[in-house]
Design a protein around this motif. Structure first.
Motif, short mmCIF file in Angstrom:
data_model
loop_
_atom_site.label_atom_id
_atom_site.label_comp_id
_atom_site.label_asym_id
_atom_site.label_seq_id
_atom_site.Cartn_x
_atom_site.Cartn_y
_atom_site.Cartn_z
N PRO B 104 0.83 -1.21 0.00
CA PRO B 104 0.00 0.00 0.00
C PRO B 104 0.86 1.26 0.00
N SER B 105 0.37 2.28 -0.66
CA SER B 105 1.09 3.56 -0.70
C SER B 105 0.95 4.27 0.64
N ALA B 106 1.76 5.28 0.84
CA ALA B 106 1.71 6.04 2.09
C ALA B 106 0.33 6.67 2.29
N GLU B 107 -0.24 7.19 1.20
CA GLU B 107 -1.58 7.80 1.30
C GLU B 107 -2.62 6.77 1.73
N ALA B 108 -2.53 5.58 1.12
CA ALA B 108 -3.52 4.54 1.44
C ALA B 108 -3.39 4.07 2.88
N TYR B 109 -2.19 4.20 3.43
CA TYR B 109 -1.98 3.78 4.81
C TYR B 109 -2.63 4.74 5.81
N GLY B 110 -2.96 5.94 5.34
CA GLY B 110 -3.52 6.95 6.23
C GLY B 110 -4.62 6.46 7.15
N PRO B 111 -5.72 6.00 6.59
CA PRO B 111 -6.81 5.55 7.45
C PRO B 111 -6.44 4.37 8.34
N ALA B 112 -5.54 3.51 7.86
CA ALA B 112 -5.10 2.38 8.69
C ALA B 112 -4.35 2.88 9.92
N VAL B 113 -3.53 3.88 9.70
CA VAL B 113 -2.80 4.48 10.82
C VAL B 113 -3.77 5.15 11.80
N ALA B 114 -4.78 5.79 11.24
CA ALA B 114 -5.77 6.45 12.09
C ALA B 114 -6.48 5.44 12.99
N VAL B 115 -6.79 4.28 12.44
CA VAL B 115 -7.46 3.24 13.24
C VAL B 115 -6.55 2.77 14.37
N LEU B 116 -5.29 2.54 14.02
CA LEU B 116 -4.35 2.07 15.03
C LEU B 116 -4.15 3.12 16.12
#
Lengths: 184, 184
Positions: B104-116
């Motif tokens: 996944p790209s850094a942008e796509a990781y955004g919401p995943a990071v938010a969840v964590l």
DNA sequence: GTCTATACACCGATAGAC
DNA sequence: GTCTATCGGTGTATAGAC
């Protein structure tokens, strides 16, 4: 077979191609059909091979010779964890459903069942016979392996948690500390 | 995007083909390249979409409104487990490395990071700030999900263990029982 | 039996016409 | 923006040489 493992390790399990495997043994791709009915049949043989490998590793590790339930479980968990983490392609084949449409045959499942039975009887030796407890134990160790490979390959962020997790599990299962005069 | 999700659910995440997706929106495969740079770019958009979905589900679930650390953690774990188990293709994309070569790209990781981060601050509310404890918690719940999907899809063999696992974890983290007059 | 040569249908991706 | 045509790749099947 060893050529297939080499390709899987170098290029990824799913990127294994018949042409590449054949080339490494001095053949053309279609010739492999003399020995294997399909690409999935190769995966099937690799699946059985991997679990047979682990069965031997687990037996050689000699966890049963240790004294104390927790020491035995720690050793078994460590053996499984290290084996899984050492080879991503092998672990994907053994424990994940990475290959689309691939389901191991009943024969190939043999050694995998043998490994699980070994673990079951190990637990039974400590009075743990509940199927739910077995499911719990496998899930927890498997979870550590998956996180280690997915999020910190080559590192030890989850590897360092193996002993702690086993003790957490042992507490939950009601296993006493190995050393009677200790209190947790 | 919704066509892509439909194909992934019906035929498997890895069996998603540009031709099939294009056909469902009345196009030919090459036309998709006007909207996505590659097949991986589609996976990337799906990855971000899935984590954004979950972020909303998690916020709507309202675990924070519950009273008691264990009740909150049980609710969060259940929300995550049910969401993951409800859609195998989505879970493979979000939490496993099923697609060869896809990162996944850094942008796509955004919401995943938010969840964590949400989960991290939830734990922090109970005094759990150690990164190792966070890693432990995610690994254990993830382990249940993987086993459920791999070995008992559609069943509940590991689903039934979610509450037990959370309490086991809470014990290990030193969290007190929610109801003070109870003793474990 | 064992292997090669050839073929087929499919895939992701690109070039270029409209 | 969408199309057709095409390229090199894949797994797989089969006919036929040795």
């Amino acid at each position: 077979m060893s050529a297939a493992w080499a390709v899987a390790r170098e290029q990824g399990l799913a990127q294994l191609t018949l042409r590449e495997v054949a080339a490494r043994v001095g053949m053309r791709a279609p010739s492999l059909y003399t020995h294997f009915a399909s690409k999935h049949a190769i995966y099937d043989a690799m699946f059985a091979d991997a679990w047979t490998q682990y069965l031997e590793v687990d037996e050689a590790a000699g966890a049963d010779e240790l004294v104390g339930a927790r020491a035995v479980l720690r050793h078994s968990a460590r053996t499984f964890f290290d084996f899984a983490v050492a080879d991503l392609a092998r672990h994907q084949l053994m424990n994940q459903r990475t290959i689309p449409g691939f389901e191991p045959s009943a024969e190939a499942y043999g050694p995998a069942v043998a490994v699980l039975d070994r673990f079951r009887s190990q637990l039974a030796g400590f009075g743990i016979t509940n199927e739910e407890d077995v499911a719990l134990a496998t899930a927890i160790i498997g979870g550590l392996v998956d996180q280690q490979l997915a999020n910190d390959p080559g590192g030890d962020r989850w590897s360092r948690l193996v002993d702690r997790v086993v003790d957490m599990l042992a507490d939950n299962l009601g296993l006493p500390p190995d050393n009677p005069e200790e209190t947790s």
